[in-house]
Scaffold this motif. Sequence first.
Motif, PDB file in Angstrom:
ATOM      1  N   LEU A 185     -78.644 -69.114 111.962  1.00  0.00           N
ATOM      2  CA  LEU A 185     -77.639 -70.058 112.444  1.00  0.00           C
ATOM      3  C   LEU A 185     -76.467 -70.198 111.474  1.00  0.00           C
ATOM      4  O   LEU A 185     -75.375 -70.620 111.869  1.00  0.00           O
ATOM      5  N   ASP A 186     -76.697 -69.840 110.216  1.00  0.00           N
ATOM      6  CA  ASP A 186     -75.635 -69.979 109.214  1.00  0.00           C
ATOM      7  C   ASP A 186     -74.428 -69.115 109.543  1.00  0.00           C
ATOM      8  O   ASP A 186     -73.307 -69.416 109.128  1.00  0.00           O
ATOM      9  N   THR A 187     -74.643 -68.061 110.308  1.00  0.00           N
ATOM     10  CA  THR A 187     -73.533 -67.172 110.677  1.00  0.00           C
ATOM     11  C   THR A 187     -73.350 -67.118 112.193  1.00  0.00           C
ATOM     12  O   THR A 187     -72.631 -66.255 112.705  1.00  0.00           O
ATOM     13  N   ALA A 188     -73.992 -68.024 112.913  1.00  0.00           N
ATOM     14  CA  ALA A 188     -73.884 -68.050 114.371  1.00  0.00           C
ATOM     15  C   ALA A 188     -72.653 -68.840 114.804  1.00  0.00           C
ATOM     16  O   ALA A 188     -71.938 -69.427 113.985  1.00  0.00           O
ATOM     17  N   GLN A 189     -72.423 -68.852 116.107  1.00  0.00           N
ATOM     18  CA  GLN A 189     -71.333 -69.641 116.663  1.00  0.00           C
ATOM     19  C   GLN A 189     -71.635 -71.130 116.509  1.00  0.00           C
ATOM     20  O   GLN A 189     -72.761 -71.518 116.203  1.00  0.00           O
ATOM     21  N   PRO A 190     -70.641 -71.984 116.734  1.00  0.00           N
ATOM     22  CA  PRO A 190     -70.866 -73.431 116.618  1.00  0.00           C
ATOM     23  C   PRO A 190     -72.030 -73.902 117.487  1.00  0.00           C
ATOM     24  O   PRO A 190     -72.229 -73.415 118.601  1.00  0.00           O
ATOM     25  N   ILE A 191     -72.791 -74.840 116.969  1.00  0.00           N
ATOM     26  CA  ILE A 191     -73.961 -75.361 117.680  1.00  0.00           C
ATOM     27  C   ILE A 191     -73.549 -76.556 118.534  1.00  0.00           C
ATOM     28  O   ILE A 191     -72.966 -77.526 118.048  1.00  0.00           O
ATOM     29  N   MET A 192     -73.880 -76.495 119.812  1.00  0.00           N
ATOM     30  CA  MET A 192     -73.490 -77.532 120.757  1.00  0.00           C
ATOM     31  C   MET A 192     -74.519 -78.653 120.854  1.00  0.00           C
ATOM     32  O   MET A 192     -74.184 -79.821 120.902  1.00  0.00           O
ATOM     33  N   LYS A 193     -75.806 -78.273 120.905  1.00  0.00           N
ATOM     34  CA  LYS A 193     -76.857 -79.297 121.002  1.00  0.00           C
ATOM     35  C   LYS A 193     -78.215 -78.662 120.753  1.00  0.00           C
ATOM     36  O   LYS A 193     -78.366 -77.433 120.783  1.00  0.00           O
ATOM     37  N   VAL A 194     -79.211 -79.531 120.537  1.00  0.00           N
ATOM     38  CA  VAL A 194     -80.607 -79.115 120.379  1.00  0.00           C
ATOM     39  C   VAL A 194     -81.435 -79.966 121.325  1.00  0.00           C
ATOM     40  O   VAL A 194     -81.291 -81.198 121.344  1.00  0.00           O
ATOM     41  N   ILE A 195     -82.285 -79.331 122.126  1.00  0.00           N
ATOM     42  CA  ILE A 195     -83.120 -80.105 123.041  1.00  0.00           C
ATOM     43  C   ILE A 195     -84.563 -79.614 122.982  1.00  0.00           C
ATOM     44  O   ILE A 195     -84.843 -78.492 122.569  1.00  0.00           O
ATOM     45  N   PHE A 196     -85.470 -80.492 123.410  1.00  0.00           N
ATOM     46  CA  PHE A 196     -86.900 -80.195 123.405  1.00  0.00           C
ATOM     47  C   PHE A 196     -87.448 -80.356 124.818  1.00  0.00           C
ATOM     48  O   PHE A 196     -87.035 -81.260 125.556  1.00  0.00           O
ATOM     49  N   GLU A 197     -88.406 -79.492 125.165  1.00  0.00           N
ATOM     50  CA  GLU A 197     -89.020 -79.536 126.490  1.00  0.00           C
ATOM     51  C   GLU A 197     -90.506 -79.834 126.373  1.00  0.00           C
ATOM     52  O   GLU A 197     -91.219 -79.236 125.563  1.00  0.00           O
TER      53      GLU A 197
END
Length: 278
Positions: free
Chosen positions: A148-160
């Motif tokens: 994630l350090d070099t990934a695109q911007p993070i929009m959200k984190v969700i759990f199922e």
Amino acid sequence: MTYKMLVSDLDETFLNDDGTIHEENVQMVKRAVAQGFKFVPNTGRSFESVQEMLKKLDLYNQAGQYVISFNGSAIVENKNNRVIATQDMPISLAKQIFAAGLINDAVDVHIYTLNQLFIYNVSDSDKKYLETRGATYENLRSDDLSFLDTAQPIMKVIFEHPDMQVRHQIHDAVIASVGADQVEATYSSDRYVEFNFKGVDKGTASLLLGEKLGITQDEIMAIGDNNNDLKMIQAAGLGISVANGIPAIKEAADVVTARTNNEGAIAEVLNQFVLMGE
């Protein structure tokens, strides 16, 4: 009041339970848009996952038409999927949420970047649900999130998880770890608990889009069914719950439709408030 825009939740609101669109919804959206009205999907999902739906509504790749995605983290113009506003989550916060919410090995986690969905420990029920929504994702084999350090911007984190009690436990564990002042926490689709960066929600994004388009709060309608739609319904000039909305949404709404999502609730709204029974 003349309404100029409807921001609409998708799952369990605009879409049928199986992910299809009621034909009356399709026809009424097309008629309203032909008159200059804005129909704006306002979803927790990515904008890329709704492209087939936009094609059915004749909104695909259209200038001056928009989608609000990731519970308000991104506003996108449909023409060339041009991102006009984002509010992403710090990577360190995303990692902390991820670690705190994994309270047992039956929980799966979605990490949304601007253009990609990653899922760790995806469950069979979640796989089936995502298939009906046309969502594609990369299956994470490890809980190492250094990529994630070099990934695109993070929009959200969700759990199922299918058990609401477990979802509440996930919520409490995340809040205890990161603090309530760091995240917007909501529930959706009777399976997810979702975390956006503080201040990001469907309502704020709806008003921001309205401002960009010269549409006032009083000229915006919003319709939804679940907890992550609450601030959107409260923010709009006219807040609407579908008949199958949860009690908190019905209580907050100015109007509750007679129809459920499976019966063409959006067609009912457009016919009543925009097309005036034409």
